[in-house]
Scaffold this active site. Sequence first.
Site, short mmCIF file in Angstrom:
data_model
loop_
_atom_site.label_atom_id
_atom_site.label_comp_id
_atom_site.label_asym_id
_atom_site.label_seq_id
_atom_site.Cartn_x
_atom_site.Cartn_y
_atom_site.Cartn_z
N ARG A 36 0.80 -1.23 0.00
CA ARG A 36 0.00 0.00 0.00
C ARG A 36 0.83 1.28 0.00
NH1 ARG A 36 -3.28 -3.02 4.19
NH2 ARG A 36 -5.06 -3.84 3.04
N PHE A 52 -10.10 0.11 -3.52
CA PHE A 52 -9.34 -1.14 -3.60
C PHE A 52 -8.10 -1.13 -2.71
CE2 PHE A 52 -6.40 1.11 -5.91
CZ PHE A 52 -6.05 0.73 -7.20
N GLU A 53 -7.47 -2.29 -2.61
CA GLU A 53 -6.35 -2.54 -1.68
C GLU A 53 -6.77 -2.28 -0.24
OE1 GLU A 53 -2.38 -1.37 -2.49
OE2 GLU A 53 -2.68 -1.29 -4.64
N GLY A 54 -8.02 -2.60 0.06
CA GLY A 54 -8.58 -2.34 1.39
C GLY A 54 -9.31 -1.01 1.38
#
Length: 631
Positions: free
Chosen positions: A314, A435-437
């Site tokens: 991230r 996205f990516e959490g």
Amino acid sequence: MLNVNRFIALSKTVQIGTRLLVCNTKHVGKETLRVQQRRSFKTQSRNLAYAKDLFLGQLNKAEVFPYPEIGNEELEEINQLVAPVEKFFTEEVDSYKIDQEAKIPPETMQGLKELGLFGLQIPEEYGGLGLSNTMYARLAEITSLDGSIAVTLAAHQAIGLKGIQIAGNEAQKQKYLPRLASGEHIAAFCLTEPGSGSDAASIQTRATLSEDGKHYLINGSKIWISNGATADIMTVFAKTEVVVDGVKKDKISAFIVERSFGGITSGKPEDKLGLRGSNTCEVSFDNVPVPLENVIGEIGGGFKLAMTILNSGRFSMGSSCAGIIKRLIEMTSEYAATRKQFNKSLSEFGMIQEKFACMAINAFVMESMAYMTAGIMDRPGLPDCSMEAAMVKVFSSEGGWICVSEALQVFGGVGYTKNYPFERYLRDCRILPIFEGTNEILRMYIALTGMQYAGNILKGKIKEMKKGNISVALGMIGKKLRTSVGGSVDLGLTGQDGVVHTSLTESAKCLEQNVSLFGSTVESLLYRYGKTIVDEQLVLKRVADVLINLYAMTAVLSRASRSISIGLRNHDHEVLLANTFCGDAFFKNNYMMTQLQKNSPENNDANIKKIAREVLEKRSYICAHPLERTY
């Protein structure tokens, strides 16, 4: 095999050194070993606790001062890599065409492969470039200029093959990484399912052991899979039956799945709002036979691996978003300087100037956070930077969205057309907080991780307070009063042993005061809510937002102090940006921490929950229309 001739042709303006060419031809030389040794000896291994210590009102300055930096040789290596990649994206990437046709042309994909962009962080012994996190972040600034390409590359190496790289055994690495590094094979990360988005632990895809005990048979469906139709190798997460203390339980395991195994079907590509050139689709598995040797790590250890993979990538969103914003500033500043209205250039109007200041501050903060985090991650000992990376992602994704919108606003109606790339950037950026959490989940993760850390340390003190220990209670109240009324706080950032440059003293004092008040606020929240704090999402959101600001303030102060000390060009502008951001963040933090106090009149959480409850009960907006009448 990487095409060295193409790499040289694309970089005629720079001297490609012997080491880079050696790297690109997959040869591990002595010079590589020496550079790796130099990197590992720069700092001693340590357990990172900077962000977590902020929950205790402590500022562990040794972790973040001075600002991380790289050696001259690594800097030269980065510059040698950057020039040809920039040239390729400027001259050979047609982002308008990619967006319109919703696919990346084969020749563009081939160019990316020949530049080695599919194996940036794969170790050189497996055919990659073996870049550090810092170098990866620098290249992400360039690849982000086309969102579809950026996502395709990230889905491949930041998550798709990452499980093999960090948890695979030697045989798995030898078998799969070389062809993934060259781009001959494309990777995908298969976790999300129709019934499990943010709740990854609830996946239903199942892997059952075959009767002969030689394979696992995978059945299930995954959705929103980037590279889902193009991937040759997939990291697939599925539930498996394991025995724990004599009891059978379902736990998630990770598998390396080849499309060639059979039984894999890719659905129709999703017609997305943005990132249209990247492939996203559903992937179904019907009795897919996966050999036992293709389990990554241990059976039942897949959930932890999935979280580790997602947490590790991230941080680069900070440099990616900063790269986009810096490009937008170049495009919009030219227009603002030449466009005339009311006999003035747009650049002369205060509200237009405010937009450029917003973009410059956000870019400065994002890259400061990203490269600080990358530098810490590059230290030996693999420090856990999951909280820091999550904070970079939340700040950058939301700041990026704001800045793209502001850039479009400068162009007015013209920016709303497809003649300019602003509307594409706007569409591409909208996915970033999702996205990516999702940012909501990441805020919960940031706040609860820190609260748990503080709770474990303060457990005894909180118990004493609940027992009515007057001296402990008075101590906490006194500390809160001292910080809330502007009392002096000295956490060592300034003064004789200070680490912040004197031109940033006022901002450093703001950070120290915020940190001290944050510590006492966390303590009072733990006392008030105890374990039920997990259900107080609006409280946790403010806790996370304060922490994100504290980390951002730290990053800009550390970076600007270094820039002044070594005499970097325009360091006075960095001081201006840092002081402006810190002053603004200081007041925002104070307001949020005031809202977190018990019975605070500034806190409207009860009203917010009541409004939402009444709307959701009726599944509609419930106010009468203003044109209705009762008489």
